[in-house]
Design a protein around this motif. Structure first.
Motif, PDB file in Angstrom:
ATOM      1  N   CYS A  16     -23.425 -22.345   8.606  1.00 37.01           N
ATOM      2  CA  CYS A  16     -23.317 -23.744   8.217  1.00 37.01           C
ATOM      3  C   CYS A  16     -24.076 -24.576   9.231  1.00 37.01           C
ATOM      4  CB  CYS A  16     -21.841 -24.144   8.181  1.00 37.01           C
ATOM      5  SG  CYS A  16     -21.559 -25.815   7.605  1.00 37.01           S
ATOM      6  N   THR A  17     -24.919 -25.462   8.758  1.00 37.03           N
ATOM      7  CA  THR A  17     -25.665 -26.332   9.649  1.00 37.03           C
ATOM      8  C   THR A  17     -25.324 -27.777   9.351  1.00 37.03           C
ATOM      9  OG1 THR A  17     -27.539 -26.414   8.144  1.00 37.03           O
ATOM     10  CG2 THR A  17     -27.584 -24.713   9.822  1.00 37.03           C
ATOM     11  N   GLY A  18     -25.417 -28.597  10.370  1.00 33.33           N
ATOM     12  CA  GLY A  18     -25.134 -30.015  10.181  1.00 33.33           C
ATOM     13  C   GLY A  18     -26.200 -30.863  10.841  1.00 33.33           C
ATOM     14  N   PHE A  19     -26.479 -31.981  10.243  1.00 35.26           N
ATOM     15  CA  PHE A  19     -27.457 -32.919  10.783  1.00 35.26           C
ATOM     16  C   PHE A  19     -26.970 -34.322  10.463  1.00 35.26           C
ATOM     17  CE2 PHE A  19     -31.125 -35.681  10.039  1.00 35.26           C
ATOM     18  CZ  PHE A  19     -31.732 -35.610  11.276  1.00 35.26           C
ATOM     19  N   ILE A  20     -26.964 -35.169  11.449  1.00 35.07           N
ATOM     20  CA  ILE A  20     -26.543 -36.548  11.248  1.00 35.07           C
ATOM     21  C   ILE A  20     -27.779 -37.434  11.243  1.00 35.07           C
ATOM     22  CG2 ILE A  20     -25.144 -38.450  12.137  1.00 35.07           C
ATOM     23  CD1 ILE A  20     -23.538 -35.974  11.255  1.00 35.07           C
ATOM     24  N   GLU A  39     -18.900 -16.966  -6.301  1.00 41.05           N
ATOM     25  CA  GLU A  39     -17.806 -17.918  -6.525  1.00 41.05           C
ATOM     26  C   GLU A  39     -17.232 -18.413  -5.188  1.00 41.05           C
ATOM     27  OE1 GLU A  39     -13.333 -18.136  -8.464  1.00 41.05           O
ATOM     28  OE2 GLU A  39     -14.658 -16.501  -9.072  1.00 41.05           O
ATOM     29  N   ILE A  40     -17.050 -17.485  -4.254  1.00 35.74           N
ATOM     30  CA  ILE A  40     -16.528 -17.858  -2.938  1.00 35.74           C
ATOM     31  C   ILE A  40     -17.529 -18.757  -2.217  1.00 35.74           C
ATOM     32  CG2 ILE A  40     -15.873 -16.963  -0.668  1.00 35.74           C
ATOM     33  CD1 ILE A  40     -14.834 -14.431  -2.176  1.00 35.74           C
ATOM     34  N   SER A  41     -18.781 -18.374  -2.247  1.00 35.67           N
ATOM     35  CA  SER A  41     -19.823 -19.164  -1.601  1.00 35.67           C
ATOM     36  C   SER A  41     -19.901 -20.577  -2.181  1.00 35.67           C
ATOM     37  CB  SER A  41     -21.174 -18.460  -1.757  1.00 35.67           C
ATOM     38  OG  SER A  41     -22.210 -19.263  -1.262  1.00 35.67           O
ATOM     39  N   ASP A  42     -19.860 -20.680  -3.490  1.00 41.40           N
ATOM     40  CA  ASP A  42     -19.921 -21.992  -4.146  1.00 41.40           C
ATOM     41  C   ASP A  42     -18.712 -22.856  -3.783  1.00 41.40           C
ATOM     42  OD1 ASP A  42     -22.295 -21.222  -5.339  1.00 41.40           O
ATOM     43  OD2 ASP A  42     -21.383 -20.806  -7.298  1.00 41.40           O
ATOM     44  N   ALA A  43     -17.537 -22.241  -3.725  1.00 44.63           N
ATOM     45  CA  ALA A  43     -16.327 -22.990  -3.378  1.00 44.63           C
ATOM     46  C   ALA A  43     -16.403 -23.516  -1.951  1.00 44.63           C
ATOM     47  CB  ALA A  43     -15.092 -22.106  -3.561  1.00 44.63           C
ATOM     48  N   VAL A  44     -16.895 -22.697  -1.027  1.00 46.46           N
ATOM     49  CA  VAL A  44     -17.031 -23.121   0.371  1.00 46.46           C
ATOM     50  C   VAL A  44     -18.051 -24.245   0.479  1.00 46.46           C
ATOM     51  CG1 VAL A  44     -17.858 -22.397   2.648  1.00 46.46           C
ATOM     52  CG2 VAL A  44     -16.264 -20.950   1.384  1.00 46.46           C
ATOM     53  N   LYS A  45     -19.184 -24.079  -0.150  1.00 42.47           N
ATOM     54  CA  LYS A  45     -20.228 -25.112  -0.082  1.00 42.47           C
ATOM     55  C   LYS A  45     -19.726 -26.434  -0.661  1.00 42.47           C
ATOM     56  CE  LYS A  45     -24.986 -26.080  -1.333  1.00 42.47           C
ATOM     57  NZ  LYS A  45     -26.217 -25.574  -1.923  1.00 42.47           N
ATOM     58  N   ASP A  53     -16.611 -27.493  -0.963  1.00 49.86           N
ATOM     59  CA  ASP A  53     -15.578 -28.065  -0.100  1.00 49.86           C
ATOM     60  C   ASP A  53     -16.181 -28.709   1.147  1.00 49.86           C
ATOM     61  OD1 ASP A  53     -12.571 -28.212   0.717  1.00 49.86           O
ATOM     62  OD2 ASP A  53     -13.605 -27.364   2.456  1.00 49.86           O
ATOM     63  N   LEU A  54     -17.062 -27.999   1.831  1.00 51.28           N
ATOM     64  CA  LEU A  54     -17.661 -28.538   3.051  1.00 51.28           C
ATOM     65  C   LEU A  54     -18.482 -29.789   2.785  1.00 51.28           C
ATOM     66  CD1 LEU A  54     -18.855 -25.385   4.986  1.00 51.28           C
ATOM     67  CD2 LEU A  54     -17.074 -26.980   5.661  1.00 51.28           C
ATOM     68  N   THR A  55     -19.275 -29.748   1.745  1.00 47.65           N
ATOM     69  CA  THR A  55     -20.112 -30.899   1.429  1.00 47.65           C
ATOM     70  C   THR A  55     -19.263 -32.128   1.140  1.00 47.65           C
ATOM     71  OG1 THR A  55     -21.836 -29.446   0.572  1.00 47.65           O
ATOM     72  CG2 THR A  55     -21.929 -31.750  -0.091  1.00 47.65           C
ATOM     73  N   ASN A  56     -18.235 -31.976   0.332  1.00 45.69           N
ATOM     74  CA  ASN A  56     -17.367 -33.114   0.012  1.00 45.69           C
ATOM     75  C   ASN A  56     -16.571 -33.582   1.222  1.00 45.69           C
ATOM     76  OD1 ASN A  56     -18.239 -33.196  -2.616  1.00 45.69           O
ATOM     77  ND2 ASN A  56     -16.549 -31.964  -3.394  1.00 45.69           N
ATOM     78  N   PHE A  57     -16.028 -32.650   1.979  1.00 45.46           N
ATOM     79  CA  PHE A  57     -15.211 -32.995   3.132  1.00 45.46           C
ATOM     80  C   PHE A  57     -15.997 -33.816   4.150  1.00 45.46           C
ATOM     81  CE2 PHE A  57     -13.565 -31.917   7.396  1.00 45.46           C
ATOM     82  CZ  PHE A  57     -12.286 -32.412   7.278  1.00 45.46           C
ATOM     83  N   ARG A 112     -23.704 -37.765   5.094  1.00 44.60           N
ATOM     84  CA  ARG A 112     -24.300 -37.349   3.829  1.00 44.60           C
ATOM     85  C   ARG A 112     -25.209 -36.154   4.060  1.00 44.60           C
ATOM     86  NH1 ARG A 112     -26.009 -43.127   3.763  1.00 44.60           N
ATOM     87  NH2 ARG A 112     -27.858 -42.225   4.657  1.00 44.60           N
ATOM     88  N   SER A 113     -25.480 -35.848   5.315  1.00 47.92           N
ATOM     89  CA  SER A 113     -26.526 -34.913   5.668  1.00 47.92           C
ATOM     90  C   SER A 113     -26.062 -33.483   5.911  1.00 47.92           C
ATOM     91  CB  SER A 113     -27.223 -35.384   6.949  1.00 47.92           C
ATOM     92  OG  SER A 113     -27.571 -36.735   6.819  1.00 47.92           O
ATOM     93  N   LEU A 114     -24.791 -33.196   5.733  1.00 46.05           N
ATOM     94  CA  LEU A 114     -24.324 -31.850   5.984  1.00 46.05           C
ATOM     95  C   LEU A 114     -24.900 -30.891   4.958  1.00 46.05           C
ATOM     96  CD1 LEU A 114     -22.274 -30.149   7.756  1.00 46.05           C
ATOM     97  CD2 LEU A 114     -20.956 -30.117   5.664  1.00 46.05           C
ATOM     98  N   ARG A 115     -25.433 -29.806   5.452  1.00 44.92           N
ATOM     99  CA  ARG A 115     -25.940 -28.765   4.573  1.00 44.92           C
ATOM    100  C   ARG A 115     -25.208 -27.479   4.920  1.00 44.92           C
ATOM    101  NH1 ARG A 115     -30.408 -31.492   6.621  1.00 44.92           N
ATOM    102  NH2 ARG A 115     -31.408 -32.791   5.066  1.00 44.92           N
ATOM    103  N   SER A 116     -24.865 -26.730   3.918  1.00 40.98           N
ATOM    104  CA  SER A 116     -24.220 -25.442   4.194  1.00 40.98           C
ATOM    105  C   SER A 116     -24.845 -24.365   3.330  1.00 40.98           C
ATOM    106  CB  SER A 116     -22.709 -25.521   3.921  1.00 40.98           C
ATOM    107  OG  SER A 116     -22.471 -25.805   2.571  1.00 40.98           O
ATOM    108  N   GLY A 117     -24.767 -23.155   3.826  1.00 37.62           N
ATOM    109  CA  GLY A 117     -25.311 -22.043   3.081  1.00 37.62           C
ATOM    110  C   GLY A 117     -24.487 -20.813   3.346  1.00 37.62           C
TER     111      GLY A 117
END
Length: 90
Positions: free
Chosen positions: A5-9, A60-66, A68-72, A79-84
């Motif tokens: 998971c990567t994040g950028f502000i 399905e697990i990957s999509d659920a995590v992505k 959740d993280l994006t919305n959270f 707005r810039s959080l990216r996850s993979g």
């Protein structure tokens, strides 16, 4: 199954980040909050299925995590959080 998971502000979000999350630097936030959410969501989805069905549920697990993280993080700081997800054989 492994996650990254990567994040950028963005500059415009810096003030919202510093007041919205009081956990310190982005690296600490990602380590504490993102790691916990990844583990929680992955475990919740995986718990719905028998162990032998999990290899076919990686997406399905990957999509659920992505999701959740994006919305959270979007509602709390950026707005810039990216996850993979990187999925290994189970």
């Amino acid at each position: 199954m492994g996650f990254t998971c990567t994040g950028f502000i963005q500059r415009d979000d810096a003030a919202k980040f510093s007041t919205g999350i009081r956990a310190g630097p982005l690296a600490d936030v990602m380590d504490r909050e993102a790691r916990g959410r990844i583990q929680q969501v992955a475990a919740e989805v995986a718990a719905r299925y028998p162990l032998d069905a999990l290899p076919s549920k990686k997406q399905e697990i990957s999509d659920a995590v992505k999701h959740d993280l994006t919305n959270f993080f979007a509602t709390r700081a950026s707005r810039s959080l990216r996850s993979g997800c990187l999925a290994d054989d189970v």
